[in-house]
Design an enzyme around this catalytic site. Structure first.
Site, mmCIF file in Angstrom:
data_model
loop_
_atom_site.group_PDB
_atom_site.id
_atom_site.type_symbol
_atom_site.label_atom_id
_atom_site.label_comp_id
_atom_site.label_asym_id
_atom_site.label_seq_id
_atom_site.Cartn_x
_atom_site.Cartn_y
_atom_site.Cartn_z
ATOM 1 N N GLY A 22 39.741 43.590 47.096
ATOM 2 C CA GLY A 22 39.869 43.627 45.644
ATOM 3 C C GLY A 22 38.576 43.927 44.935
ATOM 4 O O GLY A 22 38.257 43.330 43.904
ATOM 5 N N THR A 25 37.062 46.180 40.829
ATOM 6 C CA THR A 25 36.753 45.704 39.488
ATOM 7 C C THR A 25 36.324 44.251 39.539
ATOM 8 O O THR A 25 36.453 43.586 40.571
ATOM 9 C CB THR A 25 37.986 45.859 38.563
ATOM 10 O OG1 THR A 25 37.621 45.560 37.212
ATOM 11 C CG2 THR A 25 39.098 44.929 38.993
ATOM 12 N N TYR A 172 50.087 29.436 41.017
ATOM 13 C CA TYR A 172 48.678 29.816 41.157
ATOM 14 C C TYR A 172 47.877 28.659 41.747
ATOM 15 O O TYR A 172 47.058 28.845 42.653
ATOM 16 C CB TYR A 172 48.106 30.227 39.811
ATOM 17 C CG TYR A 172 46.662 30.679 39.876
ATOM 18 C CD1 TYR A 172 46.326 31.891 40.490
ATOM 19 C CD2 TYR A 172 45.639 29.910 39.334
ATOM 20 C CE1 TYR A 172 45.001 32.305 40.561
ATOM 21 C CE2 TYR A 172 44.313 30.322 39.393
ATOM 22 C CZ TYR A 172 44.006 31.526 40.011
ATOM 23 O OH TYR A 172 42.696 31.944 40.083
#
Length: 305
Positions: A22, A25, A172
């Site tokens: 990832g 960014t 999450y």
């Protein structure tokens, strides 16, 4: 121990191979940039290859791009095959990629997307690359968690995929708690091997794209308060980079910002929630993760129990 640990404290990384998931960014990009600028060969492992190439072009250093979709076990296996073919030895695996507060979705393999991407995807990737990591002196697996591991967080073994009812915040929290439990259990299994350690980190409150799925009611207040409460992605990446590069780091440690509530500041060793240290839950999660992903670690044959 240095209190204000900055990019200037990163040791020379020349000759080291680092994988950052990832990294097109935000925190991942800054992590990749810092390591590459200090000499590492960095593999940006990303779902969107074009964005990855754009990111690589902004980094001064030796950077390559590897396609990787952590929401697909087929993609993870293909990426691991590519990486093993090109890099028989890996020094750093930084499990950074993640999604946050998404509406209920499932991965290509039917996992709830936050648990499937943030935890199971990285569990599988690490297991498929561990044989390339173990031989390297000073090698590390760094997994990025969050202070969100404390919020409505538990490993719900009766409904890991949130099929009965769904909470984007709870899902999450479960995924980020799983990241920590994975790190602690992996470190215990690595203890028989003197070469590799597992470490965790969290970025505090950082201004990144990760929060784009924050519930609508919170977006405006957060936007107004952002200059006061959010630190830059570069500052947010420092705990991860310290965990990956500081020679003083020990296996099983957890790094985060040193300011109030671990929201901002320079990286230091922090403490995770009491739940995260539960040995029985760590072991049960490990077994469940193996069963769900089909990935078995060679370490399991020599794990210290």
């Amino acid at each position: 121990m240095t209190e204000d640990w900055t990019e200037d404290h990163i040791p020379d990384q020349s000759g080291r191979v680092a994988i950052v998931t990832g990294a097109n960014t935000g925190l991942g990009f800054e992590t990749a940039r810092m390591l590459a600028e200090h000499g590492a060969h960095v593999i940006i492992a990303v779902r969107d290859v074009e964005k990855g190439r754009t990111a690589a072009g902004r980094i001064a250093g030796d950077v390559t791009v590897q396609p990787l979709d952590l929401a697909s076990l087929d993609s993870i296996r293909a990426a691991a095959l590519d990486i093993r073919a090109d890099h028989p030895r890996i020094d750093l695996l930084i499990n950074n990629a993640g999604v946050m507060y998404t509406p209920r979705q499932t991965t290509a393999d039917g996992f709830e997307v936050q648990f499937g991407t943030n935890h199971l995807g990285h569990f599988a990737l690490t297991g498929l690359l561990i044989d390339q990591i173990l031989p390297m002196p000073g090698s590390r697996v760094v997994t990025v968690s969050s202070t969100g591991h404390r919020i409505r967080a538990a490993i719900n073994f009766d409904d890991l995929q949130w099929e009965r009812s769904y909470s984007r915040v709870g899902a999450y929290g479960q995924a980020k708690l799983a990241n920590l439990m994975f790190t602690y259990e992996l470190q215990r299994r690595l203890a028989a091997h003197s070469t590799t350690i597992a470490v965790a980190a969290h970025p505090g409150t950082s201004n990144t794209e990760l929060a784009r799925n924050t519930p609508a009611a919170l977006r405006m207040p957060i936007a107004r308060l952002a200059p006061l409460i959010l630190q830059s992605p570069a500052m947010g990446a420092l705990p991860t980079v310290r965990a990956a590069s500081d020679p003083a780091v020990l296996g099983g440690q957890y790094y985060g910002p040193g300011g109030r509530a671990e929201a901002r500041g320079y990286p230091r060793v922090v403490t995770s929630s009491p739940e995260s240290y539960d040995l029985a839950t760590q072991r049960r999660l490990w077994t469940a993760s193996q069963q769900l992903t089909g990935v078995t670690y060679a370490l399991d044959r020599t794990a210290t129990r």
